[in-house]
Design a protein around this motif. Structure first.
Motif, PDB file in Angstrom:
ATOM      1  N   VAL A  37      30.561   7.353  -1.974  1.00  0.00           N
ATOM      2  CA  VAL A  37      30.491   8.505  -2.870  1.00  0.00           C
ATOM      3  C   VAL A  37      31.296   9.673  -2.309  1.00  0.00           C
ATOM      4  O   VAL A  37      31.609   9.715  -1.121  1.00  0.00           O
ATOM      5  CB  VAL A  37      29.033   8.947  -3.132  1.00  0.00           C
ATOM      6  N   CYS A  38      31.598  10.644  -3.162  1.00  0.00           N
ATOM      7  CA  CYS A  38      32.351  11.829  -2.754  1.00  0.00           C
ATOM      8  C   CYS A  38      31.441  12.801  -2.010  1.00  0.00           C
ATOM      9  O   CYS A  38      30.209  12.673  -2.025  1.00  0.00           O
ATOM     10  CB  CYS A  38      32.967  12.508  -3.974  1.00  0.00           C
ATOM     11  N   SER A  39      32.047  13.790  -1.358  1.00  0.00           N
ATOM     12  CA  SER A  39      31.280  14.761  -0.571  1.00  0.00           C
ATOM     13  C   SER A  39      30.346  15.602  -1.447  1.00  0.00           C
ATOM     14  O   SER A  39      29.300  16.046  -0.984  1.00  0.00           O
ATOM     15  CB  SER A  39      32.211  15.663   0.228  1.00  0.00           C
ATOM     16  N   GLU A  40      30.705  15.816  -2.712  1.00  0.00           N
ATOM     17  CA  GLU A  40      29.820  16.560  -3.609  1.00  0.00           C
ATOM     18  C   GLU A  40      28.539  15.775  -3.873  1.00  0.00           C
ATOM     19  O   GLU A  40      27.447  16.334  -3.893  1.00  0.00           O
ATOM     20  CB  GLU A  40      30.544  16.893  -4.909  1.00  0.00           C
ATOM     21  N   CYS A  41      28.659  14.459  -4.052  1.00  0.00           N
ATOM     22  CA  CYS A  41      27.478  13.621  -4.275  1.00  0.00           C
ATOM     23  C   CYS A  41      26.664  13.485  -2.998  1.00  0.00           C
ATOM     24  O   CYS A  41      25.437  13.456  -3.042  1.00  0.00           O
ATOM     25  CB  CYS A  41      27.873  12.257  -4.821  1.00  0.00           C
ATOM     26  N   VAL A  42      27.347  13.433  -1.842  1.00  0.00           N
ATOM     27  CA  VAL A  42      26.638  13.395  -0.565  1.00  0.00           C
ATOM     28  C   VAL A  42      25.796  14.662  -0.428  1.00  0.00           C
ATOM     29  O   VAL A  42      24.645  14.607  -0.004  1.00  0.00           O
ATOM     30  CB  VAL A  42      27.609  13.265   0.633  1.00  0.00           C
ATOM     31  N   ALA A  43      26.368  15.805  -0.806  1.00  0.00           N
ATOM     32  CA  ALA A  43      25.643  17.070  -0.726  1.00  0.00           C
ATOM     33  C   ALA A  43      24.421  17.047  -1.632  1.00  0.00           C
ATOM     34  O   ALA A  43      23.361  17.551  -1.271  1.00  0.00           O
ATOM     35  CB  ALA A  43      26.558  18.236  -1.091  1.00  0.00           C
ATOM     36  N   GLU A  44      24.531  16.454  -2.818  1.00  0.00           N
ATOM     37  CA  GLU A  44      23.395  16.357  -3.722  1.00  0.00           C
ATOM     38  C   GLU A  44      22.349  15.383  -3.197  1.00  0.00           C
ATOM     39  O   GLU A  44      21.151  15.632  -3.298  1.00  0.00           O
ATOM     40  CB  GLU A  44      23.855  15.906  -5.105  1.00  0.00           C
TER      41      GLU A  44
END
Length: 70
Positions: A37-44
């Motif tokens: 997953v992308c870093s935005e999804c990792v953050a979520e």
């Protein structure tokens, strides 16, 4: 996988991945290969700052506080 377009996080042209969760086109820096997953999804998923893919953040401390002394 090679895809064409701009990284949807940093706008760099070196896009190599597509997020399995949201479909964002992202560069190596903003892709977590372990999770796919992308870093935005990792953050979520994990919490944190999407612009910091390493997850190192001082958000657990109140503003202006470096250490606690008792």
């Amino acid at each position: 996988m090679s895809v064409s377009g701009l990284c949807e996080v940093c706008q760099q042209p070196a896009v190599d991945h597509t997020c399995d969760r949201c479909g964002n086109l992202v560069c190596d820096r903003h892709f977590d290969a372990e999770l796919g997953v992308c870093s935005e999804c990792v953050a979520e998923i994990r919490g944190g700052d999407p612009s910091d893919p390493t997850g190192t953040s001082d958000d657990d401390m109140p503003d202006g506080v470096d250490t606690y002394e008792y």
